[in-house]
Design an enzyme around this catalytic site. Structure first.
Site, short mmCIF file in Angstrom:
data_model
loop_
_atom_site.label_atom_id
_atom_site.label_comp_id
_atom_site.label_asym_id
_atom_site.label_seq_id
_atom_site.Cartn_x
_atom_site.Cartn_y
_atom_site.Cartn_z
CG ASN A 170 -8.45 20.67 -23.18
OD1 ASN A 170 -7.88 20.80 -22.26
ND2 ASN A 170 -7.73 21.14 -24.42
CG PHE A 171 -10.72 23.51 -21.05
CD1 PHE A 171 -9.58 24.16 -20.80
CD2 PHE A 171 -11.19 23.34 -22.30
CE1 PHE A 171 -8.98 24.88 -21.47
CE2 PHE A 171 -10.70 24.16 -23.40
CZ PHE A 171 -9.43 24.92 -22.91
CG LEU A 449 -6.12 24.51 -27.48
CD1 LEU A 449 -7.55 25.11 -27.81
CD2 LEU A 449 -4.80 25.19 -28.34
#
Ligand SMILES: CC(C)(COP(=O)(O)OP(=O)(O)OC[C@H]1O[C@@H](n2cnc3c(N)ncnc32)[C@H](O)[C@@H]1OP(=O)(O)O)[C@@H](O)C(=O)NCCC(=O)NCCS
Length: 449
Positions: A170-171, A449
């Site tokens: 992620n990110f 997320l």
């Protein structure tokens, strides 16, 4: 207040970014994509081709060993250096959220920004078993400025019947000035190297862009909670044949929640809710299998990021629901500084547990009724927390309530990918025409997320 079409467009763009996509995501909608051979990087990776017919699900390359993985990263251009971002150090954590807050948004004058907080990163990047060296950064050698980031956190997945030791990526973010320089493949290779060193060979990741090859595709849905504000900041327009008053009335939620026994999740509920969720999740084909510690971390560790509720009836927990907060900062607006955004997270209900077939019409109706009331109530909770829009995806059983509860389909799609794993397509809750499929629903049970 007058509508500024530019501003409206920017906010629409920004909402597209909710799918963690890049601007091109709007052009690369599902039917359009490059030919496999044109993915110069991805065609070299253990990922399925678009036209692969999957017979046996499982790892693509299973012959690797950690000791054969290089001990050193690939070299970077001389102006840059690799780093491990120590997010327990407040300064380094700040570097990450400055990078993300300023570079996840594409518009040049940066009128709107994600407002990631320290607490959000502490929550999302530090689940049980997290490793410092899986928070990978690139800094400029001279000024030590963080210019790129990618993260992995441990996760056990269940893909249909098989448990897969894995990570969630992620990110991924590269500073705007360093775009289109093929840094992404190097970052992905580096995080893969660090994960492989721990004898983990699979990963789950999502993107708005189409890459080889999605395991599932879901669509965003947005439920206005504060229509006037969304209208004033330009997020939403006024349909030709409607008045503002009509629109406000359309989206006005009841004053009070409707589910008796709905209350915040507490520590003492954890065991029961954990079992409820596990049972509920068994219906899906792609889920994250939580340990109790992971579950606790995700649902109870951060009171200003994640909000979790249960429904208790006769000393029994019948339902559970959660959502998290990730606001936008609205810059240069005289009236509003922030747009509050809630995202539906995990939930579970025992409404259809008496029916062994998930698609039994009576069981489906019971679940639909229960979820309609529950999700309407969390929208009310989110509104009371000053959130302006509530987002959900077409995953889980969400298509049972999205249309009824006036969630509008978003422009953004979110593709789910498995690295080094072959899987037959998993339902993403969409019909062929990309409308929400309330009959088949989705078999994606993981929320990224
Ligand atoms: C996504 C982002 C890192 C891509 O950077 P970029 O400079 O455009 O791309 P690069 O030149 O470094 O690399 C291009 C390669 O990365 C791939 N790529 C682009 N976005 C990707 C993504 N989100 N996930 C995986 N691979 C991606 C491209 O397909 C291309 O590979 P190919 O030749 O096999 O097609 C950058 O646009 C960014 O930071 N965007 C804002 C944050 C964001 O959207 N993050 C993505 C979260 S899913």
């Amino acid at each position: 207040m007058a509508q500024d079409p530019d501003q409206a467009k920017k906010l629409q763009e920004l909402l597209k970014m909710l799918s963690l996509s890049q601007n091109d995501a709007s052009k690369l909608t599902q039917p359009q994509r490059k030919q496999f051979e044109e993915y110069k990087f991805w065609k070299t990776q253990p990922v399925p081709r678009f036209d692969d017919e999957v017979e046996d699900e499982g790892p693509i390359n299973s012959s690797q060993r950690p000791e054969n993985i290089p001990n050193e990263p690939l070299p970077l251009l001389s102006e840059f250096e690799w780093c491990t971002v120590d997010i327990t150090d407040p300064h380094q954590l700040e570097d990450v959220f400055v990078l993300l807050n300023e570079n996840y948004v594409e518009d040049q004058d940066a009128t709107f920004r994600f407002n990631y907080s320290r607490e959000f990163f502490n929550w999302s990047l530090k689940p049980p078993g997290w490793r410092k060296d899986w928070h990978v950064g690139v800094r400029t050698r001279q000024s030590k400025r963080l210019v790129a980031f990618i993260s992995a956190v441990p996760a056990t997945l269940r893909v249909r019947t098989k448990l897969v030791k894995s990570v969630e990526i992620n990110f991924l973010c590269i500073h705007k000035k360093l775009r289109s320089k093929r840094l992404t493949p190097i970052l992905i290779k580096e995080v893969t190297r660090r994960v492989n060193k721990q004898d983990i060979w699979q990963a789950l990741y999502t993107a708005g862009v189409v890459l080889p090859s999605p395991a599932a595709t879901c669509r965003y849905a947005h439920r206005p909670l504060n229509w006037s504000k969304l209208y004033e900041v330009g997020f939403t327009g006024l349909p030709a044949n409607a008045s503002k008053t009509q629109m406000i009335a359309k989206y006005t939620l009841p004053k009070e929640i409707d589910t008796p026994g709905l209350r915040p999740l507490e520590e003492k509920d954890l065991d029961e809710v954990y079992d409820l969720l596990e049972k509920y999740q068994s219906r899906f084909d792609l889920v994250q299998v939580f340990t109790k510690e992971e579950f606790r971390h995700l649902l109870l560790s951060s009171t200003s990021v994640v909000y979790s509720y249960v429904v208790e009836s006769n000393n029994k927990i019948t339902d559970f629901v959660s959502f998290y907060s990730l606001p936008f900062t609205v810059l240069n607006n005289p009236h509003y500084k922030e747009l509050g955004i809630g995202y539906l997270f995990y939930y579970a209900s025992d409404a259809d547990f008496d029916y062994s077939d998930r698609y039994d019409s009576e069981g489906s109706l019971k679940l639909k009724k229960r979820l309609n009331r529950l999700i309407s109530d969390v929208c009310i909770k989110a509104r009371d927390l000053k959130m302006d829009v509530f987002n959900a995806m077409s995953c889980q059983d969400n298509s049972l309530f999205l249309d009824d509860l006036k969630f509008g389909p978003g422009d953004g799609f979110l593709n789910f990918y498995l690295f080094n794993y072959r899987v037959r397509p998993i339902l993403g809750g969409l019909r062929k025409d990309n409308s929400f499929d309330a009959e088949k629903r989705s078999n994606v049970g993981v929320v990224m997320l």
